[in-house]
Design an enzyme around this catalytic site. Structure first.
Site, PDB file in Angstrom:
ATOM      1  N   HIS A  46       0.968  -1.164  -0.214  1.00  0.00           N
ATOM      2  CA  HIS A  46      -0.090  -0.145   0.335  1.00  0.00           C
ATOM      3  C   HIS A  46       0.738   1.547  -0.272  1.00  0.00           C
ATOM      4  O   HIS A  46       1.875   1.859   1.028  1.00  0.00           O
ATOM      5  CB  HIS A  46      -0.513  -0.307   1.290  1.00  0.00           C
ATOM      6  CG  HIS A  46      -1.464   1.395   1.179  1.00  0.00           C
ATOM      7  ND1 HIS A  46      -2.717   1.316   2.097  1.00  0.00           N
ATOM      8  CD2 HIS A  46      -2.293   2.122   0.810  1.00  0.00           C
ATOM      9  CE1 HIS A  46      -3.566   2.209   2.201  1.00  0.00           C
ATOM     10  NE2 HIS A  46      -3.393   3.000   1.178  1.00  0.00           N
ATOM     11  N   HIS A 197      -7.658  -8.141   6.198  1.00  0.00           N
ATOM     12  CA  HIS A 197      -7.707  -7.342   6.890  1.00  0.00           C
ATOM     13  C   HIS A 197      -8.067  -7.886   8.464  1.00  0.00           C
ATOM     14  O   HIS A 197      -8.779  -8.745   8.797  1.00  0.00           O
ATOM     15  CB  HIS A 197      -8.738  -6.284   7.074  1.00  0.00           C
ATOM     16  CG  HIS A 197      -8.018  -4.781   7.932  1.00  0.00           C
ATOM     17  ND1 HIS A 197      -7.117  -3.817   7.455  1.00  0.00           N
ATOM     18  CD2 HIS A 197      -8.168  -4.258   9.087  1.00  0.00           C
ATOM     19  CE1 HIS A 197      -7.156  -2.864   8.094  1.00  0.00           C
ATOM     20  NE2 HIS A 197      -7.720  -3.660   9.354  1.00  0.00           N
TER      21      HIS A 197
END
Ligand code: PXP
Length: 247
Positions: A46, A197
């Site tokens: 990310h 996640h």
């Protein structure tokens, strides 16, 4: 149906540790090489607006160092679009991003942001990048993803992970059922469902057992566990748990 389940390893937090001292150790590229050697299926990174972990130069180095597909998580901004088009990762996962958050706290509002997302999704797609949207497992969001024509969605498993940490078994079960139902619906719509996640050794099994899911992206826990047992052993153990869940 039961699709093979890929493991994408998010190596952001190797860069977090590196950046804590401002030097070049530990190098996320070495982590990517280990993931490749141990049979991981992809690298996820990310690039945040504030570059708190992965940095621009890391992307190029990661791509040069391994043949594993790179899944670039990115905010829906012109800056990130330009970077994605320059690097041409295998996949780009569009995530919501707030500067002040510690991590990606919820899914993207694909329904509310249709007009912002559409041109970004199309440009990525037209450049051969497989686009996914990181959304909550809600029908409204999935329908919005369908309208945007994305081939992939990634369901945010944070609510499920939090329910487990809170010891709230009922909420945990509800979350599993929601993610399972939306994974099935995604397949019916021709969209490949992924999830990620907050996944750990303790909570990965019910998610990995959802037969429609094609990929899990896991980062923080694996990097944390790597401190104790090494990245290779951590990835191997996660892979074993995923395989056992599918068996
Ligand atoms: N998938 C997406 C889209 C994410 O944003 C993140 C966190 O950056 C993950 C997966 C991995 O989450 P975790 O680090 O909690 O395993």
């Amino acid at each position: 149906m039961s699709a093979p389940l890929r493991l994408g390893v998010n190596i952001d937090h190797v860069a977090t540790i590196r950046n804590a001292r401002g030097g070049d150790h530990p190098d996320p590229v070495r982590a990517a090489e280990i993931v490749a050697a141990v049979g991981g299926d992809g690298i996820t990174a990310h690039l945040r607006e504030d570059r708190r972990h992965i940095r621009d130069a890391d992307l190029e180095r990661i791509q040069a160092a391994t043949d594993l597909p790179l899944n670039l998580e990115m905010a829906a901004t012109e800056e990130m679009l330009a970077i994605a088009l320059a690097h041409r990762p295998h996949a780009a996962c569009i995530v919501p991003e707030k500067r002040e958050e510690r991590t990606t706290e919820g899914g993207l509002d694909a329904a509310g942001l249709h007009n912002t997302l559409a041109p970004i999704v199309w440009k990525l797609r037209d450049n051969g990048i497989r686009v996914s949207l990181f959304i909550e497992a809600h029908e409204r969001q999935l329908e919005a993803a369908g309208q945007l024509g994305v081939p992939v969605v990634e369901f945010h498993t944070g609510e499920y992970a939090h329910a487990g940490l809170d010891g709230d078994g009922k909420r945990e079960q509800r979350e599993i059922e929601r993610i399972a139902a939306m994974s099935k619906l995604a397949r019916e719509m021709g969209i490949e469902p992924h999830a990620g996640h907050g996944l750990t050794y303790e909570n990965v099994t019910p998610i990995a057992a959802i037969p429609e899911l094609a990929e899990l992206n896991i980062g923080h826990y694996l990097v944390g566990e790597a401190v104790f047992v090494g990245l290779e052993a951590a990835v191997r153990r996660m892979r074993e748990l995923m395989d056992e869940a599918r068996a």
